[in-house]
Structures are given as structure tokens and as C-alpha cells.
Design a protein around this motif. Structure first.
Motif, PDB file in Angstrom:
ATOM      1  N   LEU A 190      39.175  26.520-104.674  1.00 14.02           N
ATOM      2  CA  LEU A 190      38.848  25.683-105.682  1.00 14.02           C
ATOM      3  C   LEU A 190      38.297  26.463-106.972  1.00 14.02           C
ATOM      4  CD1 LEU A 190      36.599  23.455-103.734  1.00 14.02           C
ATOM      5  CD2 LEU A 190      38.809  22.430-104.479  1.00 14.02           C
ATOM      6  N   LEU A 191      37.787  27.153-106.632  1.00 16.24           N
ATOM      7  CA  LEU A 191      37.669  28.317-108.182  1.00 16.24           C
ATOM      8  C   LEU A 191      38.860  29.533-108.115  1.00 16.24           C
ATOM      9  CD1 LEU A 191      34.270  30.244-106.452  1.00 16.24           C
ATOM     10  CD2 LEU A 191      34.470  28.334-108.090  1.00 16.24           C
ATOM     11  N   GLY A 192      40.056  29.419-107.778  1.00 15.54           N
ATOM     12  CA  GLY A 192      40.947  29.881-108.040  1.00 15.54           C
ATOM     13  C   GLY A 192      41.222  31.491-107.640  1.00 15.54           C
ATOM     14  N   LYS A 193      41.024  32.266-106.843  1.00 10.88           N
ATOM     15  CA  LYS A 193      40.309  33.005-106.243  1.00 10.88           C
ATOM     16  C   LYS A 193      41.376  33.079-105.067  1.00 10.88           C
ATOM     17  CE  LYS A 193      36.859  34.460-108.495  1.00 10.88           C
ATOM     18  NZ  LYS A 193      37.158  35.500-110.257  1.00 10.88           N
ATOM     19  N   ASP A 194      41.733  32.204-104.244  1.00  8.84           N
ATOM     20  CA  ASP A 194      42.387  32.436-102.922  1.00  8.84           C
ATOM     21  C   ASP A 194      43.965  31.430-103.572  1.00  8.84           C
ATOM     22  OD1 ASP A 194      44.233  33.421-100.796  1.00  8.84           O
ATOM     23  OD2 ASP A 194      41.931  33.024 -99.939  1.00  8.84           O
ATOM     24  N   SER A 202      24.700  29.439-101.284  1.00 10.41           N
ATOM     25  CA  SER A 202      24.435  30.571-102.087  1.00 10.41           C
ATOM     26  C   SER A 202      24.984  32.094-102.044  1.00 10.41           C
ATOM     27  CB  SER A 202      23.094  30.329-102.026  1.00 10.41           C
ATOM     28  OG  SER A 202      22.645  29.453-102.201  1.00 10.41           O
ATOM     29  N   ALA A 237      35.325  27.078-100.744  1.00  8.81           N
ATOM     30  CA  ALA A 237      34.924  27.531-101.977  1.00  8.81           C
ATOM     31  C   ALA A 237      36.640  28.524-103.002  1.00  8.81           C
ATOM     32  CB  ALA A 237      33.457  27.812-102.690  1.00  8.81           C
ATOM     33  N   ALA A 238      36.921  29.236-102.352  1.00 11.89           N
ATOM     34  CA  ALA A 238      37.895  30.261-102.715  1.00 11.89           C
ATOM     35  C   ALA A 238      38.996  29.751-103.618  1.00 11.89           C
ATOM     36  CB  ALA A 238      38.219  31.253-101.951  1.00 11.89           C
ATOM     37  N   TRP A 276      31.921  27.412 -95.811  1.00  8.53           N
ATOM     38  CA  TRP A 276      31.780  27.776 -97.493  1.00  8.53           C
ATOM     39  C   TRP A 276      32.855  28.586 -98.872  1.00  8.53           C
ATOM     40  CZ3 TRP A 276      30.391  23.286 -97.567  1.00  8.53           C
ATOM     41  CH2 TRP A 276      29.233  23.089 -96.636  1.00  8.53           C
TER      42      TRP A 276
END
Length: 85
Positions: A33-37, A83, A30-31, A26
Motif C-alpha cells: 500500500l505504501l509502494g515499498k513492495d 505501530s 502495509a508495504a 501488518w
């Protein structure tokens, strides 16, 4: 933790354990998509291999898809893993 405890009531522990430890998958999804990677080909390949391995370990043919309790339990454990991610 509450979601996992509740999910195990409806799902066999063996399947709950495997679903509970999907947190890294996950995070990998997600990373970016959230702009963290940034998403690179090796990361996509790793995530796909992880999902394929998950399917092999869980053996979807062994799950009673008509049993609402099993589906609710699996959903709770997956939601807990998301979560944690």
C-alpha cells in the motif's frame, strides 16, 4: 510498549501475546500500500494463511465480544503491532 502494557490490563495475556506478534502480517499488508513492495500471489497467500492461523489460535468464539474492556485491550495491542510495523 505503552499500548501493550495498557492493553494487557484489559485482555488475557495469552490473547495479547498472539495479537502483539502480528507485526509481520501488518507489514505484509502495509508495504504494498505504501509502494515499498510489490504484491505477488505467494505474498497474498502467505498473508492469508497468517490471518487464518491467527483466527485459529485466537479462537474468536472464546472472546466475550460484549465486554468493552476486552475490545479496548485488543484494540490497544493491535494498534501497538501496527505501530511497530
Amino acid at each position: 510498549s505503552v499500548l501493550v502494557a495498557a492493553g494487557v490490563r484489559f485482555l488475557p495475556a495469552s490473547k495479547a501475546i498472539v495479537l502483539g506478534y502480528t507485526t509481520p502480517l501488518w507489514v505484509a499488508i502495509a508495504a504494498p500500500l505504501l509502494g515499498k513492495d510489490t504484491l505477488t500471489a505467494p505474498k497474498v497467500a502467505g498473508a492469508l494463511l497468517g490471518l487464518i492461523g491467527l483466527a485459529v489460535i485466537l479462537n474468536p468464539t472464546s472472546i466475550d465480544w460484549t465486554n468493552t474492556n476486552v475490545l479496548v485491550g485488543a484494540g490497544m495491542v493491535i494498534l501497538a503491532a501496527i505501530s511497530w510495523a
